[in-house]
Write an enzyme that holds these catalytic residues in place. Structure first.
Site, PDB file in Angstrom:
ATOM      1  CG  ASN A 152      -1.754   1.200   1.387  1.00  0.00           C
ATOM      2  OD1 ASN A 152      -1.808   2.044   0.485  1.00  0.00           O
ATOM      3  ND2 ASN A 152      -2.442   1.317   2.512  1.00  0.00           N
ATOM      4  CD1 TRP A 153       3.312   1.034  -3.019  1.00  0.00           C
ATOM      5  CD2 TRP A 153       3.362   2.301  -4.874  1.00  0.00           C
ATOM      6  NE1 TRP A 153       3.966   0.319  -3.998  1.00  0.00           N
ATOM      7  CE2 TRP A 153       4.009   1.076  -5.154  1.00  0.00           C
ATOM      8  CE3 TRP A 153       3.265   3.242  -5.886  1.00  0.00           C
ATOM      9  CZ2 TRP A 153       4.571   0.781  -6.390  1.00  0.00           C
ATOM     10  CZ3 TRP A 153       3.811   2.951  -7.131  1.00  0.00           C
ATOM     11  CH2 TRP A 153       4.460   1.744  -7.374  1.00  0.00           C
ATOM     12  CE  LYS A 154      -0.218   3.082   4.839  1.00  0.00           C
ATOM     13  NZ  LYS A 154      -0.094   3.154   6.276  1.00  0.00           N
ATOM     14  CG  HIS A 159      -5.794   1.725   5.420  1.00  0.00           C
ATOM     15  ND1 HIS A 159      -5.356   2.624   6.368  1.00  0.00           N
ATOM     16  CD2 HIS A 159      -4.750   0.892   5.179  1.00  0.00           C
ATOM     17  CE1 HIS A 159      -4.098   2.334   6.677  1.00  0.00           C
ATOM     18  NE2 HIS A 159      -3.705   1.288   5.969  1.00  0.00           N
ATOM     19  CD  GLU A 175      -2.968   5.282   6.908  1.00  0.00           C
ATOM     20  OE1 GLU A 175      -2.996   5.347   5.668  1.00  0.00           O
ATOM     21  OE2 GLU A 175      -2.017   4.774   7.546  1.00  0.00           O
ATOM     22  CD  GLU A 187      -3.265  -2.574   7.304  1.00  0.00           C
ATOM     23  OE1 GLU A 187      -2.197  -2.789   6.733  1.00  0.00           O
ATOM     24  OE2 GLU A 187      -3.926  -1.528   7.132  1.00  0.00           O
ATOM     25  N   GLY A 240       2.660   2.302  10.860  1.00  0.00           N
ATOM     26  CA  GLY A 240       3.588   3.412  10.715  1.00  0.00           C
ATOM     27  C   GLY A 240       4.253   3.833  12.012  1.00  0.00           C
ATOM     28  CB  SER A 250       5.543  -1.683  12.079  1.00  0.00           C
ATOM     29  OG  SER A 250       5.111  -0.351  12.305  1.00  0.00           O
ATOM     30  N   GLY A 264       2.973  -1.159   4.285  1.00  0.00           N
ATOM     31  CA  GLY A 264       2.960   0.275   3.996  1.00  0.00           C
ATOM     32  C   GLY A 264       4.363   0.762   3.679  1.00  0.00           C
ATOM     33  N   GLY A 265       4.999   1.389   4.656  1.00  0.00           N
ATOM     34  CA  GLY A 265       6.302   2.019   4.455  1.00  0.00           C
ATOM     35  C   GLY A 265       7.318   1.157   3.722  1.00  0.00           C
TER      36      GLY A 265
HETATM   37  P1  13P Z   1       3.153   0.357   7.719  1.00  0.00           P
HETATM   38  O1  13P Z   1       3.700  -0.915   7.112  1.00  0.00           O
HETATM   39  O2  13P Z   1       3.845   1.594   7.219  1.00  0.00           O
HETATM   40  O3  13P Z   1       3.063   0.286   9.203  1.00  0.00           O
HETATM   41  O4  13P Z   1       1.635   0.502   7.184  1.00  0.00           O
HETATM   42  C1  13P Z   1       0.789  -0.591   7.223  1.00  0.00           C
HETATM   43  C2  13P Z   1      -0.428  -0.251   6.458  1.00  0.00           C
HETATM   44  O5  13P Z   1      -1.189   0.624   6.864  1.00  0.00           O
HETATM   45  C3  13P Z   1      -0.689  -0.957   5.206  1.00  0.00           C
HETATM   46  O6  13P Z   1      -1.961  -0.700   4.727  1.00  0.00           O
END
Ligand code: 13P
Length: 251
Positions: free
Chosen positions: A9-11, A96, A98, A168, A174, A213, A234-235
């Protein structure tokens, strides 16, 4: 058979040219990924039209990070499931934390999104997970159960068989704070139990990904758990080497 999946997920990261380079790098390392592991990437909307063809040709799945909760019409700024399907997008991240947290998306809205995705042949990657205070007050099972009951358990058996889930925990996203492998396994097994009550043995075939993470150093332990079928990253998915290393950790 549960599918093993690693999704990135590149966000809201990468300009188009940065995304193009990242996609090419991932495709270039795909042969290192064990057979049977499906890679998926979820770039921002602006990148989807150009990246969908090359990624699909390479054997990498392509996901949107969101879709509208309406079919079409006067909803300025929204992108519909039909639009995504029309350019070959195969998956869509829905629910998600977020989106739930910053954009006020409720279970009712998310159910509409999931249904619309299915109507247009898009597979939802549906996210669930508790906040820190909910875990600290021992409400995490209850919270996740409600999220499942209000959306996933409302689906037909046919749609349910196709959905991908991602657990998640919000406190791990994050933050660098990963759920322990035991915490992940405990919740994934619980999710499967809840789903089994509604959908029977079909729940044994649902892919449940872990997100929060996840990185090359902890992926193998997380993915080694019986009910963890891969990850939503994510990251670490913004670095092709790390993303591929995580995919290689799927057992
Ligand atoms: P991180 O891997 O950056 O913690 O993010 C996880 C995430 O929200 C994937 O959708």
């Amino acid at each position: 058979m549960k599918k093993k999946i690693v999704a990135g997920n590149w966000k809201m990261n990468t300009t188009y040219s940065e995304g193009e380079i990242l996609a090419k790098e991932i495709a270039g390392q795909l042969k290192e990924v064990p057979e049977g592991v499906q890679l998926i990437v979820a770039p921002p909307f602006t990148h989807l039209c150009c990246l969908t063809g090359p990624l699909r040709e390479a054997g990498i799945g392509i996901a949107a990070q969101n879709c509208a909760d309406h079919e079409s019409g006067a909803y300025t700024g929204e992108v519909s499931a039909a639009m995504l399907a029309s350019i070959g997008v195969q998956y869509c991240i829905i629910g998600h934390s977020e989106r739930r947290e910053y954009y006020g998306e409720t279970d009712a809205v998310l159910l509409e999104k999931v249904k619309l995705a299915f109507q247009h042949g898009i597979i939802p990657i549906f996210c669930i997970g508790e906040r820190l205070y909910e875990r600290e007050s021992n409400q995490h099972f209850e919270v996740v159960e409600h999220q499942l009951q209000n959306v996933v358990c409302q689906l037909s058996a046919t749609d349910f068989e196709k959905i991908i889930l991602a657990y998640e925990p919000v406190w791990a996203i994050g933050t660098g704070k990963t759920a322990t492998a035991a915490q992940a396994q405990e919740m994934h097994a619980y999710i499967r139990t809840v789903l089994r009550e509604k959908f029977g043995v079909a729940a044994d075939n649902t892919s449940i990904l872990y997100g929060g993470s996840c990185k090359p150093s902890n992926a193998a332990e997380l993915f080694g758990q019986a009910d963890v079928d891969g990850g939503l990253i994510g990251g670490a998915s913004l670095n092709s080497g790390d993303f591929i290393a995580i995919a290689k950790a799927v057992s």
